[in-house]
Design a protein around this motif. Structure first.
Motif, short mmCIF file in Angstrom:
data_model
loop_
_atom_site.label_atom_id
_atom_site.label_comp_id
_atom_site.label_asym_id
_atom_site.label_seq_id
_atom_site.Cartn_x
_atom_site.Cartn_y
_atom_site.Cartn_z
N TRP A 299 0.85 -1.20 0.00
CA TRP A 299 0.00 0.00 0.00
C TRP A 299 0.88 1.25 0.00
O TRP A 299 0.64 2.18 -0.77
N ILE A 300 1.88 1.25 0.84
CA ILE A 300 2.78 2.42 0.90
C ILE A 300 3.49 2.60 -0.43
O ILE A 300 3.52 3.71 -0.99
N ALA A 301 4.06 1.53 -0.97
CA ALA A 301 4.81 1.63 -2.23
C ALA A 301 3.92 2.11 -3.38
O ALA A 301 4.38 2.83 -4.27
N GLU A 302 2.65 1.75 -3.36
CA GLU A 302 1.72 2.18 -4.41
C GLU A 302 1.31 3.65 -4.28
O GLU A 302 0.88 4.26 -5.25
N HIS A 303 1.42 4.21 -3.08
CA HIS A 303 0.94 5.58 -2.85
C HIS A 303 2.06 6.61 -2.70
O HIS A 303 1.79 7.81 -2.80
N VAL A 304 3.27 6.18 -2.43
CA VAL A 304 4.36 7.13 -2.23
C VAL A 304 4.70 7.82 -3.55
O VAL A 304 4.66 7.20 -4.62
N ALA A 305 4.97 9.10 -3.48
CA ALA A 305 5.32 9.90 -4.66
C ALA A 305 6.72 10.49 -4.45
O ALA A 305 7.23 10.51 -3.32
N PRO B 219 13.31 -3.99 2.09
CA PRO B 219 12.71 -4.03 0.75
C PRO B 219 11.72 -2.89 0.51
O PRO B 219 11.67 -2.34 -0.60
N LEU B 220 10.96 -2.50 1.52
CA LEU B 220 10.06 -1.36 1.36
C LEU B 220 10.87 -0.09 1.15
O LEU B 220 10.54 0.73 0.28
N ALA B 221 11.91 0.11 1.93
CA ALA B 221 12.76 1.29 1.76
C ALA B 221 13.30 1.36 0.33
O ALA B 221 13.32 2.43 -0.29
N GLU B 222 13.71 0.22 -0.20
CA GLU B 222 14.22 0.17 -1.57
C GLU B 222 13.14 0.59 -2.57
O GLU B 222 13.40 1.36 -3.50
N ARG B 223 11.91 0.12 -2.37
CA ARG B 223 10.80 0.49 -3.26
C ARG B 223 10.50 1.99 -3.17
O ARG B 223 10.20 2.64 -4.18
N LEU C 184 12.62 4.39 -2.35
CA LEU C 184 13.70 5.10 -3.04
C LEU C 184 13.53 5.03 -4.56
O LEU C 184 13.73 6.02 -5.26
N LYS C 185 13.15 3.86 -5.07
CA LYS C 185 12.94 3.72 -6.52
C LYS C 185 11.81 4.62 -7.01
O LYS C 185 11.82 5.06 -8.15
N ALA C 186 10.84 4.90 -6.13
CA ALA C 186 9.72 5.79 -6.49
C ALA C 186 10.10 7.27 -6.34
O ALA C 186 9.29 8.15 -6.62
N GLY C 187 11.33 7.53 -5.87
CA GLY C 187 11.77 8.92 -5.71
C GLY C 187 11.52 9.49 -4.34
O GLY C 187 11.70 10.69 -4.11
N GLY C 188 11.09 8.64 -3.41
CA GLY C 188 10.82 9.11 -2.05
C GLY C 188 12.03 8.99 -1.15
O GLY C 188 13.11 8.57 -1.57
N HIS C 189 11.83 9.36 0.09
CA HIS C 189 12.85 9.26 1.14
C HIS C 189 12.40 8.17 2.11
O HIS C 189 11.22 8.07 2.40
N ALA C 190 13.36 7.41 2.63
CA ALA C 190 13.03 6.39 3.63
C ALA C 190 13.99 6.53 4.80
O ALA C 190 15.19 6.73 4.60
#
Length: 155
Positions: free
Chosen positions: A63-69, A80-84, A86-92
């Motif tokens: 859910w987080i990975a689908e909504h993070v911008a 793995p979530l942090a990696e996703r 970052l790939k979406a351009g967010g900060h973790a």
């Protein structure tokens, strides 16, 4: 995007710094999603929204990975979530204040795989050190730095 607000996502099921996130988000006026697979109490604020997802592995992460911008912030210990994110351009950032970055995520993924391998063979029985007030302080500093940096970047 320059005028888009920063959103904070909390991977909340085992997050020890939710109250700190609420205070920082309130100070900056940032929308915060508290994502978990169980009901959690949250502050009565229009800036804080509870998201209860189905139980199951990685459902909250998905859910987080689908909504993070790009530019949004995720609070998580999950590599793995942090990696996703970052790939979406967010900060973790982890609750202990360790920011995940493009430069550090590869080694974090590798270390996680190594630790899983050691645990599966029974060669490693320890866990992380207990969470303490120094971790909480580092987290607050890291979160504030990330938000300030992103606000400057957005102008």
């Amino acid at each position: 995007m320059a005028n888009a607000p920063i959103t904070i996502f909390i991977d909340a099921d085992a997050c020890p710094v939710k109250d700190e996130v609420y205070r920082v988000a309130q100070r900056y006026g940032l929308k915060t999603y508290v994502v978990s697979n169980t009901f959690m109490m949250i502050p009565a604020s229009p800036l804080v929204e509870r998201v209860v997802v189905d139980a199951g592995p990685d459902v909250a992460d998905d859910w987080i990975a689908e909504h993070v911008a790009p530019g949004d912030v995720a609070i998580t210990n999950d590599i793995p979530l942090a990696e996703r994110v970052l790939k979406a351009g967010g900060h973790a950032v982890a609750p202990n204040g360790r920011p995940f970055t493009e430069n550090s995520i590869g080694s974090a993924v590798a270390q996680r795989a190594l630790m899983e391998q050691l645990r599966s063979t029974g060669d490693f029985l320890g866990g992380p050190k207990p969470f303490d007030r120094n971790d909480r302080s580092r987290f607050l500093q890291a979160l504030d730095e990330i938000i300030q940096k992103e606000r400057r970047r957005r102008g």
